[in-house]
Design an enzyme around this catalytic site. Structure first.
Site, PDB file in Angstrom:
ATOM      1  N   LYS A 117     -12.124  -4.395   1.433  1.00  0.00           N
ATOM      2  CA  LYS A 117     -11.780  -3.247   0.599  1.00  0.00           C
ATOM      3  C   LYS A 117     -12.570  -2.013   1.004  1.00  0.00           C
ATOM      4  CE  LYS A 117      -9.181  -3.627  -2.529  1.00  0.00           C
ATOM      5  NZ  LYS A 117      -7.693  -3.573  -2.443  1.00  0.00           N
TER       6      LYS A 117
ATOM      7  N   ASP B 299       1.816  -2.265  -7.678  1.00  0.00           N
ATOM      8  CA  ASP B 299       0.787  -1.455  -7.021  1.00  0.00           C
ATOM      9  C   ASP B 299       1.326  -0.090  -6.606  1.00  0.00           C
ATOM     10  OD1 ASP B 299       2.419  -2.671  -5.102  1.00  0.00           O
ATOM     11  OD2 ASP B 299       0.847  -2.609  -3.578  1.00  0.00           O
TER      12      ASP B 299
ATOM     13  N   TYR C 289      -9.494  -2.066   4.753  1.00  0.00           N
ATOM     14  CA  TYR C 289      -8.529  -1.286   3.965  1.00  0.00           C
ATOM     15  C   TYR C 289      -9.292  -0.100   3.407  1.00  0.00           C
ATOM     16  CZ  TYR C 289      -5.138  -5.192   3.740  1.00  0.00           C
ATOM     17  OH  TYR C 289      -4.236  -6.182   4.032  1.00  0.00           O
TER      18      TYR C 289
ATOM     19  N   ARG D 179     -12.279 -11.839  -1.045  1.00  0.00           N
ATOM     20  CA  ARG D 179     -11.998 -12.080   0.371  1.00  0.00           C
ATOM     21  C   ARG D 179     -13.195 -11.639   1.213  1.00  0.00           C
ATOM     22  NH1 ARG D 179      -6.493  -8.760   0.523  1.00  0.00           N
ATOM     23  NH2 ARG D 179      -7.725  -7.581  -0.969  1.00  0.00           N
TER      24      ARG D 179
ATOM     25  N   GLU E 174      -4.419  -0.404   6.447  1.00  0.00           N
ATOM     26  CA  GLU E 174      -3.082  -0.171   5.892  1.00  0.00           C
ATOM     27  C   GLU E 174      -2.250   0.821   6.688  1.00  0.00           C
ATOM     28  OE1 GLU E 174      -5.910   0.708   4.448  1.00  0.00           O
ATOM     29  OE2 GLU E 174      -5.827   2.799   3.812  1.00  0.00           O
TER      30      GLU E 174
ATOM     31  N   HIS F 170      -7.402   2.951   1.941  1.00  0.00           N
ATOM     32  CA  HIS F 170      -6.580   3.540   0.871  1.00  0.00           C
ATOM     33  C   HIS F 170      -7.183   4.860   0.388  1.00  0.00           C
ATOM     34  CE1 HIS F 170      -3.742   0.280   0.626  1.00  0.00           C
ATOM     35  NE2 HIS F 170      -4.729  -0.595   0.606  1.00  0.00           N
TER      36      HIS F 170
HETATM   37  N1  LIG Z   1       0.947  -6.875  -6.320  1.00  0.00           N
HETATM   38  C1  LIG Z   1       0.454  -7.249  -5.165  1.00  0.00           C
HETATM   39  O1  LIG Z   1      -0.552  -7.949  -5.098  1.00  0.00           O
HETATM   40  C2  LIG Z   1       1.157  -6.864  -3.884  1.00  0.00           C
HETATM   41  C3  LIG Z   1       0.835  -7.487  -2.678  1.00  0.00           C
HETATM   42  C4  LIG Z   1       1.581  -7.147  -1.526  1.00  0.00           C
HETATM   43  C5  LIG Z   1       2.603  -6.183  -1.622  1.00  0.00           C
HETATM   44  N2  LIG Z   1       2.859  -5.571  -2.811  1.00  0.00           N
HETATM   45  C6  LIG Z   1       3.938  -4.560  -2.969  1.00  0.00           C
HETATM   46  O2  LIG Z   1       5.203  -5.201  -2.943  1.00  0.00           O
HETATM   47  C7  LIG Z   1       6.199  -4.234  -2.605  1.00  0.00           C
HETATM   48  C8  LIG Z   1       7.131  -4.784  -1.546  1.00  0.00           C
HETATM   49  O3  LIG Z   1       6.405  -4.994  -0.339  1.00  0.00           O
HETATM   50  P1  LIG Z   1       7.148  -5.424   1.009  1.00  0.00           P
HETATM   51  O4  LIG Z   1       6.099  -5.625   2.026  1.00  0.00           O
HETATM   52  O5  LIG Z   1       8.112  -6.528   0.746  1.00  0.00           O
HETATM   53  O6  LIG Z   1       7.975  -4.090   1.307  1.00  0.00           O
HETATM   54  P2  LIG Z   1       9.168  -3.916   2.329  1.00  0.00           P
HETATM   55  O7  LIG Z   1       9.221  -2.471   2.668  1.00  0.00           O
HETATM   56  O8  LIG Z   1       9.088  -4.948   3.397  1.00  0.00           O
HETATM   57  O9  LIG Z   1      10.478  -4.276   1.460  1.00  0.00           O
HETATM   58  C9  LIG Z   1      11.133  -3.450   0.583  1.00  0.00           C
HETATM   59  C10 LIG Z   1      12.611  -3.857   0.565  1.00  0.00           C
HETATM   60  O10 LIG Z   1      13.256  -3.224  -0.558  1.00  0.00           O
HETATM   61  C11 LIG Z   1      14.528  -2.737  -0.161  1.00  0.00           C
HETATM   62  N3  LIG Z   1      14.923  -1.658  -1.073  1.00  0.00           N
HETATM   63  C12 LIG Z   1      14.620  -0.320  -1.000  1.00  0.00           C
HETATM   64  N4  LIG Z   1      15.186   0.330  -2.047  1.00  0.00           N
HETATM   65  C13 LIG Z   1      15.824  -0.612  -2.806  1.00  0.00           C
HETATM   66  C14 LIG Z   1      16.587  -0.560  -4.005  1.00  0.00           C
HETATM   67  N5  LIG Z   1      16.808   0.594  -4.645  1.00  0.00           N
HETATM   68  N6  LIG Z   1      17.096  -1.721  -4.488  1.00  0.00           N
HETATM   69  C15 LIG Z   1      16.879  -2.887  -3.845  1.00  0.00           C
HETATM   70  N7  LIG Z   1      16.184  -2.993  -2.702  1.00  0.00           N
HETATM   71  C16 LIG Z   1      15.655  -1.877  -2.187  1.00  0.00           C
HETATM   72  C17 LIG Z   1      14.311  -2.303   1.277  1.00  0.00           C
HETATM   73  O11 LIG Z   1      15.573  -2.237   1.958  1.00  0.00           O
HETATM   74  C18 LIG Z   1      13.392  -3.414   1.811  1.00  0.00           C
HETATM   75  O12 LIG Z   1      14.154  -4.499   2.315  1.00  0.00           O
HETATM   76  C19 LIG Z   1       5.413  -2.986  -2.179  1.00  0.00           C
HETATM   77  O13 LIG Z   1       5.400  -2.106  -3.294  1.00  0.00           O
HETATM   78  C20 LIG Z   1       4.022  -3.516  -1.898  1.00  0.00           C
HETATM   79  O14 LIG Z   1       3.046  -2.511  -2.039  1.00  0.00           O
HETATM   80  C21 LIG Z   1       2.146  -5.889  -3.935  1.00  0.00           C
END
Ligand SMILES: NC(=O)c1ccc[n+]([C@@H]2O[C@H](COP(=O)([O-])OP(=O)(O)OC[C@H]3O[C@@H](n4cnc5c(N)ncnc54)[C@H](O)[C@@H]3O)[C@@H](O)[C@H]2O)c1
Length: 364
Positions: free
Chosen positions: A75, A263, A94, A15, A118, A96
């Site tokens: 980054k 992550d 970012y 990016r 972030e 971190h």
């Molecule tokens: N791998 C990647 O490239 C990448 C990219 C973006 C985000 N992410 C990760 O994805 C994850 C989710 O991100 P987001 O922006 O949707 O977060 P978010 O906070 O918007 O959503 C989390 C949701 O999970 C629910 N929740 C909490 N505990 C729970 C449980 N025990 N059971 C079921 N649901 C539960 C919450 O109520 C909320 O609605 C984060 O860990 C983020 O870091 C990873």
């Protein structure tokens, strides 16, 4: 202001911090934009597009960093970039910092003003510069999952949407946040049978209102998660659930897990971080895809999505100066992590066990 856009040199990062559209808006406003040669190349923004819109292309990264008042990146800087840090340089990227004490030391010692994407908050108290990447990862999770359900990729050999006379795949989405809702949108669009699990009943009510009968909502508890994942062909992990044990051994052979939350540690105990060069592995016959930076696979979209969100802040920092912009917007001030030798973010300070001073105090 002179704004520098270095080429990202962190492994696998494609990016770029500013698009040609951003360069145009900044130069139209009277700023100078220095873009390192090929900074936008991997996001499909060639140098000439920047040049055509007012930016200067610069070959030497030292020149970009050295001449600029404000550096806009994606980054956190890597070690070879530390030499460019200097007093009063504004770094918007970012960062971190929590797991990076060395970088924190260097930024503090060189008195850089570091604003981390972030930790910036908006009026709704959400994290507006993280949201676009969750949107990308959420939508991509279904695209990736559908492809891994193909036999050749180790999956059950199921077409996500089925065909007339043959039922579609069952998709179970754990967590109905930004990742979850975006995954649900694409999965429903592809004709899958979708169940979404969340602990927050108000969130389930909202999702029920948005999707109506096309989405099955389910309250999250260990019984429901086990049952829904057992029936699923594709599971999307959209939240960290500590202690989600033995889930995978009960799943169908050839089912697929896309653990987007990897992550932060992941959604299932068998998840371990993978990269785009070797994204998946099998446990108990279940395909695991656990890439920590999923948006990296689609850098053109990700750069546009990220810069749509960062640009308004960037324009305010460029036009008013970092300090005035931070004073005017307490949400942007939450993004301030280091300020002229002082650590200004509680989360980073607590995770590294260091003293800190609130941004409001250092800016007063
Ligand atoms: N791998 C990647 O490239 C990448 C990219 C973006 C985000 N992410 C990760 O994805 C994850 C989710 O991100 P987001 O922006 O949707 O977060 P978010 O906070 O918007 O959503 C989390 C949701 O999970 C629910 N929740 C909490 N505990 C729970 C449980 N025990 N059971 C079921 N649901 C539960 C919450 O109520 C909320 O609605 C984060 O860990 C983020 O870091 C990873």
């Amino acid at each position: 202001m002179i704004i520098g856009v270095p080429r990202e040199i962190k492994d696998h990062e494609a990016r770029v911090g500013v698009t040609p559209a951003g360069a145009k808006a900044l130069t139209d406003a009277g700023h100078t934009v220095l873009v390192e040669t090929n900074a936008g190349q991997l996001s499909s923004f060639p140098d000439h597009e920047y040049q055509d819109h007012g930016a200067e292309i610069v070959g030497d990264p030292g020149h970009v960093w050295g001449k600029s008042d404000l550096i806009v990146k994606v980054k956190e800087p890597v070690e070879s970039e530390y030499v460019y840090f200097r007093e009063n340089l504004v770094l918007f990227t970012y960062l971190h910092l929590a797991p990076l004490p060395d970088l924190t030391d260097k930024l503090l010692a060189s008195k850089v003003i570091g604003i981390a994407y972030e930790t910036v908050r908006d009026r709704a108290n959400t994290l507006p510069l993280l949201t676009p990447m969750s949107e990308v990862a959420g939508r991509m999770s279904i695209q990736v999952g559908a492809s891994y359900l193909e036999k050749e990729k180790g999956g059950r050999g199921i077409l996500l949407g089925g065909v007339p006379g043959v039922p579609p795949a069952n998709v179970c989405i754990i967590g109905g946040g930004i990742v979850g809702i975006n995954a649900a949108k694409i999965a429903i669009g592809m004709g899958a049978h979708v169940t979404l699990v969340d602990v927050n009943l108000n969130r389930l009510r909202e999702l029920d209102d948005i999707f109506g009968g096309r989405l099955n909502t389910l309250a999250s508890n260990s019984y429901n998660v086990t049952r829904a994942t057992r029936e699923a062909d594709l599971v999307i992990g959209g939240v960290l659930i500590p202690g989600a044990k033995h889930m995978v051994s009960r799943m169908k052979k050839g089912a697929v897990i896309v653990d987007v939350a990897i992550d932060q540690g992941g959604c299932v105990e068998t998840a371990r971080p993978t990269s785009h060069s070797d994204p998946s592995y099998l446990v108990d016959g279940v395909v695991h895809y656990c890439v920590t930076n999923m948006p990296g696979a689609v850098p053109h979209t990700s750069t546009l999505a990220l810069t749509n969100a960062t640009f308004p802040y960037l324009m305010r920092i460029a036009s008013h100066g970092a300090e005035a912009a931070l004073r005017q917007d307490p949400g942007l001030a939450e993004g301030l992590n280091v300020y002229k030798g002082t650590l200004t973010h509680r989360g980073v300070a607590e995770s590294q066990n260091r003293p800190w001073t609130a941004s409001a105090t250092v800016l007063a």
